[in-house]
Motif scaffolding. Structure first.
Motif, PDB file in Angstrom:
ATOM      1  N   PRO A  73       0.629  -0.733  -0.162  1.00 29.83           N
ATOM      2  CA  PRO A  73       0.200  -0.069  -0.221  1.00 29.83           C
ATOM      3  C   PRO A  73       0.530   0.915  -0.047  1.00 29.83           C
ATOM      4  CG  PRO A  73      -0.110  -1.103   1.789  1.00 29.83           C
ATOM      5  CD  PRO A  73       1.040  -2.127   1.340  1.00 29.83           C
ATOM      6  N   GLN A  74       1.961   1.247   1.173  1.00 34.90           N
ATOM      7  CA  GLN A  74       2.594   2.630   0.465  1.00 34.90           C
ATOM      8  C   GLN A  74       3.453   3.161  -0.642  1.00 34.90           C
ATOM      9  OE1 GLN A  74       3.402  -0.907   1.532  1.00 34.90           O
ATOM     10  NE2 GLN A  74       6.050  -1.151   1.383  1.00 34.90           N
ATOM     11  N   ALA A  75       3.174   1.597  -1.678  1.00 29.71           N
ATOM     12  CA  ALA A  75       3.715   2.252  -2.945  1.00 29.71           C
ATOM     13  C   ALA A  75       3.293   3.674  -3.649  1.00 29.71           C
ATOM     14  CB  ALA A  75       3.891   1.321  -4.033  1.00 29.71           C
ATOM     15  N   ILE A  76       1.797   3.223  -2.654  1.00 27.77           N
ATOM     16  CA  ILE A  76       1.026   4.526  -4.037  1.00 27.77           C
ATOM     17  C   ILE A  76       0.506   5.508  -2.426  1.00 27.77           C
ATOM     18  CG2 ILE A  76       0.452   3.440  -5.271  1.00 27.77           C
ATOM     19  CD1 ILE A  76      -2.766   3.037  -3.712  1.00 27.77           C
ATOM     20  N   GLY A  77       1.412   5.132  -1.194  1.00 27.27           N
ATOM     21  CA  GLY A  77       1.338   6.463  -0.167  1.00 27.27           C
ATOM     22  C   GLY A  77      -0.007   5.340   0.364  1.00 27.27           C
ATOM     23  N   LEU A  78      -0.830   4.755   0.451  1.00 30.37           N
ATOM     24  CA  LEU A  78      -2.130   4.338   1.351  1.00 30.37           C
ATOM     25  C   LEU A  78      -1.566   4.080   2.808  1.00 30.37           C
ATOM     26  CD1 LEU A  78      -4.929   3.967  -0.106  1.00 30.37           C
ATOM     27  CD2 LEU A  78      -4.603   1.400  -0.732  1.00 30.37           C
ATOM     28  N   THR A  79      -3.394   3.926   3.011  1.00 30.24           N
ATOM     29  CA  THR A  79      -3.188   3.483   4.995  1.00 30.24           C
ATOM     30  C   THR A  79      -3.939   2.261   4.540  1.00 30.24           C
ATOM     31  OG1 THR A  79      -3.031   5.826   5.224  1.00 30.24           O
ATOM     32  CG2 THR A  79      -1.790   3.795   6.900  1.00 30.24           C
ATOM     33  N   LEU A  80      -3.480   1.251   5.109  1.00 30.66           N
ATOM     34  CA  LEU A  80      -4.903   0.322   5.290  1.00 30.66           C
ATOM     35  C   LEU A  80      -5.329  -0.166   7.139  1.00 30.66           C
ATOM     36  CD1 LEU A  80      -2.995  -2.497   3.208  1.00 30.66           C
ATOM     37  CD2 LEU A  80      -4.614  -0.656   1.964  1.00 30.66           C
ATOM     38  N   ASP A  81      -6.306  -0.068   7.051  1.00 29.69           N
ATOM     39  CA  ASP A  81      -6.142  -0.306   8.945  1.00 29.69           C
ATOM     40  C   ASP A  81      -5.934  -1.868   8.751  1.00 29.69           C
ATOM     41  OD1 ASP A  81      -8.764  -1.854   8.126  1.00 29.69           O
ATOM     42  OD2 ASP A  81     -10.153  -0.368   8.832  1.00 29.69           O
ATOM     43  N   ARG A  82      -6.191  -2.643  10.237  1.00 29.85           N
ATOM     44  CA  ARG A  82      -5.871  -3.321  10.711  1.00 29.85           C
ATOM     45  C   ARG A  82      -6.654  -4.885   9.808  1.00 29.85           C
ATOM     46  NH1 ARG A  82      -1.042  -4.707  12.499  1.00 29.85           N
ATOM     47  NH2 ARG A  82      -1.328  -6.617  14.555  1.00 29.85           N
ATOM     48  N   GLU A  83      -7.775  -4.770   9.881  1.00 33.42           N
ATOM     49  CA  GLU A  83      -9.149  -4.993   8.940  1.00 33.42           C
ATOM     50  C   GLU A  83      -8.804  -5.363   7.102  1.00 33.42           C
ATOM     51  OE1 GLU A  83     -10.755  -7.840   9.973  1.00 33.42           O
ATOM     52  OE2 GLU A  83     -10.436  -7.134  12.731  1.00 33.42           O
ATOM     53  N   GLY A  84      -7.665  -4.604   6.667  1.00 32.95           N
ATOM     54  CA  GLY A  84      -7.581  -4.736   5.437  1.00 32.95           C
ATOM     55  C   GLY A  84      -8.338  -3.664   4.812  1.00 32.95           C
ATOM     56  N   TRP A  85      -8.512  -2.580   4.903  1.00 36.03           N
ATOM     57  CA  TRP A  85      -9.681  -1.473   4.479  1.00 36.03           C
ATOM     58  C   TRP A  85      -8.753  -0.360   4.137  1.00 36.03           C
ATOM     59  CZ3 TRP A  85     -14.524  -3.696   2.853  1.00 36.03           C
ATOM     60  CH2 TRP A  85     -15.061  -4.120   3.743  1.00 36.03           C
ATOM     61  N   ALA A  86      -9.042  -0.153   3.401  1.00 39.43           N
ATOM     62  CA  ALA A  86      -8.479   1.343   2.555  1.00 39.43           C
ATOM     63  C   ALA A  86      -9.793   2.348   1.994  1.00 39.43           C
ATOM     64  CB  ALA A  86      -7.595   1.606   0.913  1.00 39.43           C
ATOM     65  N   ASN A  87      -9.124   3.625   2.142  1.00 39.47           N
ATOM     66  CA  ASN A  87     -10.517   4.587   2.012  1.00 39.47           C
ATOM     67  C   ASN A  87     -10.825   4.779   0.147  1.00 39.47           C
ATOM     68  OD1 ASN A  87     -11.005   7.289   0.530  1.00 39.47           O
ATOM     69  ND2 ASN A  87     -11.996   7.033   2.659  1.00 39.47           N
ATOM     70  N   ILE A  88     -11.342   4.496  -0.678  1.00 42.34           N
ATOM     71  CA  ILE A  88     -11.689   4.511  -2.187  1.00 42.34           C
ATOM     72  C   ILE A  88     -10.901   5.753  -2.611  1.00 42.34           C
ATOM     73  CG2 ILE A  88     -13.422   3.865  -4.281  1.00 42.34           C
ATOM     74  CD1 ILE A  88     -14.724   1.945  -2.517  1.00 42.34           C
ATOM     75  N   ALA A  89     -11.659   6.670  -1.179  1.00 48.45           N
ATOM     76  CA  ALA A  89     -10.829   8.297  -1.876  1.00 48.45           C
ATOM     77  C   ALA A  89      -9.674   7.591  -2.012  1.00 48.45           C
ATOM     78  CB  ALA A  89     -11.470   9.283  -1.858  1.00 48.45           C
ATOM     79  N   ALA A  90      -8.982   7.852  -0.596  1.00 47.92           N
ATOM     80  CA  ALA A  90      -7.684   7.735  -0.706  1.00 47.92           C
ATOM     81  C   ALA A  90      -7.043   7.249  -2.203  1.00 47.92           C
ATOM     82  CB  ALA A  90      -7.320   7.098   0.324  1.00 47.92           C
ATOM     83  N   LEU A  91      -7.418   5.698  -2.200  1.00 47.35           N
ATOM     84  CA  LEU A  91      -6.562   5.026  -3.220  1.00 47.35           C
ATOM     85  C   LEU A  91      -6.806   5.287  -4.540  1.00 47.35           C
ATOM     86  CD1 LEU A  91      -6.310   2.071  -4.212  1.00 47.35           C
ATOM     87  CD2 LEU A  91      -8.743   1.508  -3.823  1.00 47.35           C
TER      88      LEU A  91
END
Ligand code: HQG
Length: 180
Positions: free
Chosen positions: A20-38
């Motif tokens: 995820p860090q390759a595009i500066g994205l953070t995932l929470d412990r359950e693996g969720w990413a915010n779609i807008a941030a993605l």
């Protein structure tokens, strides 16, 4: 799944399971990413993503690799992670008597010596049917199917989990439960 969908699916697997860090994205412990941030992170990396494309990929995924949250704001990969920032709480389940693992013949000697290990991923992945296991094994070469005494493993204290898409997960399989 068309070519654009297949390529986007690979990109989503990469950022939602592995880097995820390759595009500066953070995932929470359950693996969720915010779609807008993605979408924003992908754009910075020069990749055009949008909500419609993401939804199309999630829906057309043959293996149902991804899930979108009920509020529609977040996305995650349902299994297959290597990143240790994610630790999805899978429901523990009693496995069927046997499950299958497809691999390539060239790995067999090592597997029969060491048992099945998770490699880069967090779990060893097992399938309910031989057909799926064959497709999994084919990714790495001439496929071979291992039959695993999963109920016996469970009775002897091994834990099993099932991801939302039906893939079975366990931490490893010692050789005594394996047969070709
Ligand atoms: C092998 C895909 C040598 C193992 C698939 C496998 C699946 C050993 C490889 C999901 C070994 C790891 C997971 C040992 C295990 N010595 N080789 N002791 N123990 N191996 O890709 O199960 O399309 O991490 O047999 O369809 O192949 O990504 O695991 O060949 O569901 O959604 O080491 O990935 O799904 O490879 O595949 P992988 P896998 P997606």
């Amino acid at each position: 799944m068309n070519k654009q969908h297949a390529e986007t699916s690979k990109f989503l697997s990469y950022v939602l399971r592995h880097e995820p860090q390759a595009i500066g994205l953070t995932l929470d412990r359950e693996g969720w990413a915010n779609i807008a941030a993605l979408i924003a992170g992908a754009k910075q990396a020069g990749r055009a993503l949008n909500e419609a494309l993401i939804h199309a990929v999630v829906e057309s995924s043959d293996k149902k690799r991804f899930a979108i949250s009920e509020d529609g704001l977040r996305i995650r990969a349902v299994q297959g992670h290597s990143t240790h920032s994610v630790a999805i709480t899978y429901a523990e389940k009693i496995p069927p008597e046997f499950l299958y693992h497809g691999t390539a013949t060239r790995f067999l000697e090592s597997i029969m010596r060491e048992g099945l290990k998770p490699g880069e991923r967090q779990h060893v992945h097992l399938s309910e049917d031989i057909q799926t296991a064959t497709a999994v094994g084919q990714r790495y070469g001439k496929p071979v199917i291992l039959k695993i005494e999963t109920l016996r493993m469970h009775q002897q204290g091994f834990k099993f989990f099932q991801a939302e898409n039906g893939v079975w997960l366990t931490s490893g399989v010692p050789t005594e439960y394996l047969s070709v």
